[in-house]
Design a protein around this motif. Structure first.
Motif, short mmCIF file in Angstrom:
data_model
loop_
_atom_site.label_atom_id
_atom_site.label_comp_id
_atom_site.label_asym_id
_atom_site.label_seq_id
_atom_site.Cartn_x
_atom_site.Cartn_y
_atom_site.Cartn_z
N GLU A 119 0.82 -1.22 0.00
CA GLU A 119 0.00 0.00 0.00
C GLU A 119 0.85 1.26 0.00
OE1 GLU A 119 -3.81 0.65 2.25
OE2 GLU A 119 -3.18 -1.28 3.10
N LEU A 120 2.12 1.15 0.37
CA LEU A 120 2.98 2.33 0.34
C LEU A 120 3.04 2.95 -1.06
CD1 LEU A 120 5.98 1.38 2.63
CD2 LEU A 120 4.41 3.29 2.92
N GLU A 121 2.85 2.13 -2.08
CA GLU A 121 2.87 2.64 -3.44
C GLU A 121 1.68 3.57 -3.72
OE1 GLU A 121 4.05 -0.01 -6.65
OE2 GLU A 121 4.72 -1.44 -5.14
N ASN A 122 0.66 3.52 -2.87
CA ASN A 122 -0.49 4.41 -3.01
C ASN A 122 -0.23 5.80 -2.41
OD1 ASN A 122 -1.84 2.21 -4.10
ND2 ASN A 122 -2.83 1.69 -2.17
N VAL A 123 0.85 5.92 -1.65
CA VAL A 123 1.19 7.19 -1.01
C VAL A 123 1.83 8.11 -2.04
CG1 VAL A 123 2.59 8.29 0.79
CG2 VAL A 123 1.49 6.08 1.23
N GLU A 124 1.34 9.35 -2.07
CA GLU A 124 1.88 10.33 -3.01
C GLU A 124 3.37 10.54 -2.78
OE1 GLU A 124 1.27 15.02 -4.12
OE2 GLU A 124 -0.43 13.90 -3.32
#
Length: 99
Positions: free
Chosen positions: A61-66
């Motif tokens: 989910e870190l890849e969803n962080v801007e």
């Protein structure tokens, strides 16, 4: 057997401080900034994402962080130092020798 136990215990005692895990669900901005590739802006973005979307259920989910992507952060290396549960434990830095 006793020597083996002592050897294992000594190895664990020496190696233990080398392990660190930052719980990305509870870490402060300062704690997040200790991670390789995470600066103040990215740490704040992680916290903002966590407030908006809730707790991370996966490190992916870190890849969803801007501002965080495989291009900007080595996610493989980052995953070694993060957790989703438990307390945040930071590496102890060596203290300079006294003069």
């Amino acid at each position: 057997m006793k020597k083996l136990f002592i050897a294992v215990a000594t190895t664990l005692a020496i190696a233990n401080p080398a392990f660190a895990a930052v719980n990305i669900n509870t870490a402060t901005q300062a704690e997040l900034e200790t991670l390789k590739g995470i600066n103040a802006a990215k740490a704040k973005a992680i916290i903002d994402y966590r407030k908006k979307a809730g707790a991370f259920r996966s490190t992916d989910e870190l890849e969803n962080v801007e501002g965080i992507s495989p291009v900007t952060v080595d996610l493989h290396e980052l995953r070694k130092d993060i957790s989703l549960t438990g307390p945040t434990t930071l590496k102890k830095e060596a203290k300079p020798a006294a003069k």
